[in-house]
Write an enzyme that holds these catalytic residues in place. Sequence first.
Site, PDB file in Angstrom:
ATOM      1  N   PRO A  26      28.065   2.364  36.997  1.00 41.76           N
ATOM      2  CA  PRO A  26      26.943   2.222  36.194  1.00 41.76           C
ATOM      3  C   PRO A  26      27.315   2.372  34.613  1.00 41.76           C
ATOM      4  O   PRO A  26      27.601   3.392  34.247  1.00 41.76           O
ATOM      5  CB  PRO A  26      25.871   3.311  36.753  1.00 41.76           C
ATOM      6  CG  PRO A  26      26.420   3.612  37.901  1.00 41.76           C
ATOM      7  CD  PRO A  26      27.964   3.349  37.934  1.00 41.76           C
ATOM      8  N   GLU A  27      27.388   1.237  33.958  1.00 45.06           N
ATOM      9  CA  GLU A  27      27.588   1.334  32.521  1.00 45.06           C
ATOM     10  C   GLU A  27      26.134   0.974  32.021  1.00 45.06           C
ATOM     11  O   GLU A  27      25.171   0.682  32.547  1.00 45.06           O
ATOM     12  CB  GLU A  27      28.834   0.514  32.367  1.00 45.06           C
ATOM     13  CG  GLU A  27      30.136   1.039  33.026  1.00 45.06           C
ATOM     14  CD  GLU A  27      31.159  -0.079  32.451  1.00 45.06           C
ATOM     15  OE1 GLU A  27      31.123  -0.449  31.192  1.00 45.06           O
ATOM     16  OE2 GLU A  27      31.992  -0.199  33.178  1.00 45.06           O
ATOM     17  N   ARG A  37      29.134  10.779  45.717  1.00 41.90           N
ATOM     18  CA  ARG A  37      30.115  11.734  45.230  1.00 41.90           C
ATOM     19  C   ARG A  37      29.506  12.876  44.556  1.00 41.90           C
ATOM     20  O   ARG A  37      30.328  13.799  43.993  1.00 41.90           O
ATOM     21  CB  ARG A  37      31.119  11.143  44.419  1.00 41.90           C
ATOM     22  CG  ARG A  37      32.007  10.033  45.395  1.00 41.90           C
ATOM     23  CD  ARG A  37      33.092   9.454  44.530  1.00 41.90           C
ATOM     24  NE  ARG A  37      33.260   8.046  45.346  1.00 41.90           N
ATOM     25  CZ  ARG A  37      33.802   7.140  45.107  1.00 41.90           C
ATOM     26  NH1 ARG A  37      34.250   7.108  43.823  1.00 41.90           N
ATOM     27  NH2 ARG A  37      34.216   6.118  45.941  1.00 41.90           N
TER      28      ARG A  37
END
Length: 279
Positions: free
Chosen positions: A2-3, A122
């Site tokens: 996700p940018e 994560r």
Amino acid sequence: MPELPEVESIRLSLHTSLTGKTISSIKALVPKQLSGDHKKSLGKKISAVERRGKVVIISLSDETYISIHLKLTGQLLFAGDKNRAVFNTQIPLANTNTMPGKSTSVIIEFEDGSALFFNDLRKFGWVRLGPNKEGPVSADAVSSQFTEEYLKSATANSKKPIKVLLMDQEKIAGIGNIYANDSLFVAGINPERKANSLSAKEITDLYNAIRKILSEGIKYKGSSAKDEVYRLPDGTMGSYQNHFKVYQREGKPCLKCGEKILRIKQAGRSSFYCPNCQK
DNA sequence: CTGCGGTCCTGAAGGC
DNA sequence: TGCCTTCAGGACCGCA
């Protein structure tokens, strides 16, 4: 992962679906990923959903904020009915299409029965409640604050490789590995070039390339490549992965000249470039 | 100041 | 088949 384009696509969707809703409950299934006093947020109404770089910021009626960083594997999924939180698209690694799933970390519920699910396989991401907006304060790469002049001064005194500098959130907010690689390809600049070695023309080309690539990323609602878990809040995928210029194209022919795309490591991350087109 | 490597965490992929 | 190692990466921290 996700940018900026991915987070902007999420922000826009959440702004539409969350604005006006009142928070009835905030639960942390993974306690370390939620910080701040969530009891203070109960009963508060959402006034807007904003973004700072890669951070989603949910603004509440009392001028406090819920800041969320998705890091590598965060997802924000919105269900109009928390008891029927089923998503048509398979949510990777969640082990289910129904929320909460295996990797759900935080659940925010609203008085009308809808809910927002924060999944993070994560567990690198975070949700922070408090009086301040979290996230970088540098110019956001799609804001009017980010100008060609800004890019010029951001690069002027840095000996860092330009690729590494573009991903430095303290300098420019929002650019990550995918869009840094593709922007440098469009600008014809080698990722290993020292930032302060760029000519005036190269700065102009790079600025225009960043603008073009980020708007393309937003147009396609971000990238959901094979190994990426990014999804829009309704569970659907973005499609920028079908338009990668060099990212994840190691060994494949350059889209401009046909030369094989190379892959190198910079600051621990993969960089992809055409040795012929990017000098 | 810069750069490097370790850390957080889990699952996929590759080697044998 | 199955165990083991390696890799992926955003941000941050400690260290040289």
